[in-house]
Design an enzyme around this catalytic site. Structure first.
Site, PDB file in Angstrom:
ATOM      1  N   LEU A  57       9.910 -29.847 -67.881  1.00  0.00           N
ATOM      2  CA  LEU A  57       9.213 -28.590 -67.657  1.00  0.00           C
ATOM      3  C   LEU A  57       8.458 -28.791 -66.345  1.00  0.00           C
ATOM      4  CD1 LEU A  57       7.671 -27.670 -71.138  1.00  0.00           C
ATOM      5  CD2 LEU A  57       9.680 -26.683 -70.045  1.00  0.00           C
ATOM      6  N   ASP A  58       8.355 -27.740 -65.537  1.00  0.00           N
ATOM      7  CA  ASP A  58       7.633 -27.857 -64.271  1.00  0.00           C
ATOM      8  C   ASP A  58       6.173 -28.225 -64.542  1.00  0.00           C
ATOM      9  OD1 ASP A  58       9.940 -27.012 -63.029  1.00  0.00           O
ATOM     10  OD2 ASP A  58       9.296 -24.912 -62.951  1.00  0.00           O
ATOM     11  N   LYS A  59       5.518 -28.717 -63.506  1.00  0.00           N
ATOM     12  CA  LYS A  59       4.098 -29.101 -63.631  1.00  0.00           C
ATOM     13  C   LYS A  59       3.257 -27.916 -64.125  1.00  0.00           C
ATOM     14  CE  LYS A  59       0.427 -31.130 -60.801  1.00  0.00           C
ATOM     15  NZ  LYS A  59       0.069 -31.636 -59.472  1.00  0.00           N
TER      16      LYS A  59
END
Ligand code: URA
Length: 237
Positions: free
Chosen positions: A102-104
């Site tokens: 998952l993106d930051k």
């Protein structure tokens, strides 16, 4: 494996706490009291008991985390905190890793395990595991966007996405949607909206295959999967 690591892995507390437990003579290996934390046990053959109760060793760990923003989906990072840093010592001893990224700045459902085979299957493009997201979108999301996502849209690198299902919860200057995709391309949801001229301003993953984000988990919290959840995941019911 050292007995203190074995017991810590099995949820009997930190190494320090396990040392106290060992001192109390509650731990036996093959019927012999063991007080020395350095004693080695063969986790597949030796019978370890705590207070007379047999401890069954498990090789794999399966955790469901509600990933917060600002944390990286990786096992280590030079600059940022990782999802593994959020785990306790007992869980970290299993050397788990996040299943996919998952993106930051993305929140929500994240599976963390050390079961490489299951992770590989869940991530395989051939297996088409559904991933459902909730997003806030800057711009008016329309049924035409839904049609485009159903057909497949071209991302900025020329890749055409597999059919995805868009549900518009609220359409306006700022729209609210749910999107179900079966792939996991880099920044996929954000890039799909980019392809129809809109921007994702908030993204949360709600589910993966048969498993849903647990509403009782606060951001950054995690729990072990229940046996039925693991079974459902393995069978992808
Ligand atoms: N799609 C994205 O754009 N970001 C994520 O973190 C997950 C899916």
């Amino acid at each position: 494996m050292r007995i203190d690591k074995f017991l810590s892995n099995m949820g009997y507390g930190s190494r320090k706490e396990v040392k106290v437990l060992l001192k109390s003579k509650a731990v036996e290996v093959n019927g012999q009291a063991v007080r020395d934390p350095k004693v080695h046990v063969d986790e597949t053959a030796d019978i370890v008991t705590v207070g007379g109760e047999k401890v069954d060793y498990t090789e794999f760990i399966y955790l469901l985390m509600n990933k917060p923003q600002g944390v990286i989906s990786a096992t280590e990072d030079k600059y940022d905190q990782t999802v593994i840093d959020l785990l306790g010592e007992a869980e970290q001893n299993f050397e788990p890793f996040p299943v996919g990224r998952l993106d930051k700045d993305t929140e929500g459902f994240l599976l963390i395990t050390n079961d490489g085979k299951l992770a590989h299957e869940l991530l395989s493009p051939k297996k088409h595991v559904d991933k459902k997201y909730f997003a806030l979108i800057d711009g008016v999301v329309t049924e035409e966007d839904g049609d485009a996502f159903r057909r497949g849209v071209m991302l900025d690198d020329g890749y055409v996405t597999k059919p995805a299902v868009l549900e518009i919860l609220k359409s306006g200057e700022q729209s609210e949607i749910q999107l179900t995709i079966t792939e996991g391309k880099f920044h996929q949801v954000k890039r799909m909206f980019q392809s129809v001229g809109k921007e994702v301003t908030y993204l949360k993953r709600l589910s993966m295959g048969p498993l849903e984000l647990d509403p009782n988990l606060q951001l950054g919290e995690y729990r072990h999967l229940a046996e039925e959840e693991l079974e459902a995941l393995k069978q992808r019911k």
